[in-house]
Scaffold this motif. Structure first.
Motif, PDB file in Angstrom:
ATOM      1  N   ARG A 143       0.854  -1.193   0.000  1.00 31.41           N
ATOM      2  CA  ARG A 143       0.000   0.000   0.000  1.00 31.41           C
ATOM      3  C   ARG A 143       0.889   1.241   0.000  1.00 31.41           C
ATOM      4  N   VAL A 145       0.462   5.167   1.098  1.00 29.99           N
ATOM      5  CA  VAL A 145      -0.429   6.057   1.837  1.00 29.99           C
ATOM      6  C   VAL A 145       0.204   7.448   1.854  1.00 29.99           C
ATOM      7  N   VAL A 181      -4.702   6.569  -0.954  1.00 31.20           N
ATOM      8  CA  VAL A 181      -4.235   5.226  -0.629  1.00 31.20           C
ATOM      9  C   VAL A 181      -4.306   4.386  -1.901  1.00 31.20           C
ATOM     10  N   LYS A 182      -3.163   3.879  -2.316  1.00 30.22           N
ATOM     11  CA  LYS A 182      -3.124   2.979  -3.469  1.00 30.22           C
ATOM     12  C   LYS A 182      -2.809   1.582  -2.963  1.00 30.22           C
ATOM     13  N   SER A 183      -3.721   0.646  -3.214  1.00 27.84           N
ATOM     14  CA  SER A 183      -3.556  -0.744  -2.797  1.00 27.84           C
ATOM     15  C   SER A 183      -3.187  -1.594  -4.003  1.00 27.84           C
ATOM     16  N   ASP A 194      -5.093  -2.114  -9.409  1.00 34.54           N
ATOM     17  CA  ASP A 194      -4.541  -1.501  -8.197  1.00 34.54           C
ATOM     18  C   ASP A 194      -5.345  -0.229  -7.898  1.00 34.54           C
ATOM     19  N   GLU A 196      -7.015   3.159  -6.447  1.00 34.86           N
ATOM     20  CA  GLU A 196      -6.565   4.336  -5.712  1.00 34.86           C
ATOM     21  C   GLU A 196      -7.770   4.989  -5.059  1.00 34.86           C
ATOM     22  N   GLU A 254     -10.777   2.703   1.804  1.00 30.62           N
ATOM     23  CA  GLU A 254      -9.887   2.639   2.959  1.00 30.62           C
ATOM     24  C   GLU A 254     -10.714   2.939   4.207  1.00 30.62           C
TER      25      GLU A 254
END
Length: 270
Positions: A143, A145, A181-183, A194, A196, A254
């Motif tokens: 992740r 952040v 937050v990019k997971s 992915d 965002e 998130e």
């Protein structure tokens, strides 16, 4: 767009203040570099928790002139945290994470001095915080952040009579401008995208408090020890679409979260 305009406006005001500030004869340039240790506890209530110790370095440059303070600081921390949560399928997981954190800040303040040597400095500024969180083990993923925020606070310092020591107290409220937050869900399953997830202006806040004890080592050097506490409270993010092989699967976000950090920094000042 609105957040970008506000951030640009703050940066412009700070820059103009410095351009028109007359440094005067009392201008000073202070540098510090130090080592830092931090215990960090990140929690998504009812869902997961990460906690552990991080270590790193911190540097700061401060300019004083015409009763103005201008300060730039940068720090880097890294470490392993303990993860207590669950997989995407809901299976309980306890594992470790590999983490690093970078924070850059700029402050501008106005000094108010007293005959006793005591100084009070209200300040405002702009801050950037980036946290790389890599959850290891089954179901793990990385992740990114990111926070943009504005510190608003007060510095207090005073020499201690009859000795080469001084005391400083630093209190701050952090106004949250925006976050992201990019997971990297593709780490968990290559078919996923992915996502965002944006965190909007005002969707959270931060608090900071530290106490610094400084000892002069001569006319040009000093040693400072500064324990501190930092707290972040961030609301639930906007939603983003999770795709699998190009087909939408679900809306993800998130969750609301809290981060409490306790640390200590030891710095050489010159």
């Amino acid at each position: 767009m609105g957040n970008g305009i506000l951030l640009t406006g703050i940066a412009t005001v700070l820059a103009v203040s410095l351009i028109f500030a007359d440094p005067g004869k009392g201008a000073e340039h202070d540098f510090s570099i130090g080592l830092e240790t931090r215990y960090m506890d990140y929690e998504e209530p009812g869902l997961m928790e990460e906690d552990g110790t991080m270590y790193g370095v911190a540097g700061k440059y401060t300019f004083y002139g015409n009763n103005l303070m201008s300060e730039i600081s940068l720090k880097y921390l890294e470490g392993e945290l303990d993860y207590d949560g669950e997989t995407q399928a809901g299976t309980p997981v306890k594992t470790e994470t590999e983490d690093w954190l970078v924070e850059a800040r700029y402050l501008l303040g106005r000094e108010v001095g007293f005959a006793t040597g005591m100084q009070i400095t209200p300040f405002v500024g702009i801050g950037y915080r980036y946290w790389k969180d890599d959850i290891c083990g089954p179901g793990g993923y990385e992740r990114d952040v990111t926070y943009w925020y504005s510190p608003v606070g007060l510095k207090f310092s005073t020499p201690l009579a009859g000795c080469p020591w001084s005391l400083g107290i630093y209190a701050e409220y952090d106004f949250f401008w925006s976050g992201k937050v990019k997971s990297y869900m593709s780490d968990y399953n290559a078919g996923y995208n992915d996502p965002e997830m944006d965190q909007d202006c005002g969707d959270g806040y931060g608090l900071r408090l530290s106490v610094a004890i400084k000892r002069d080592l001569g006319p040009e050097y000093a040693l400072a020890v500064e324990p501190y506490i930092i707290y972040w409270d961030i609301d639930r993010s906007d939603s983003a679409v999770l795709y699998h092989n190009g087909s939408p699967q679900a809306f993800v976000y998130e969750p609301e979260n809290e981060t409490t950090s306790y640390g200590c920094r030891i710095s050489l000042m010159f």
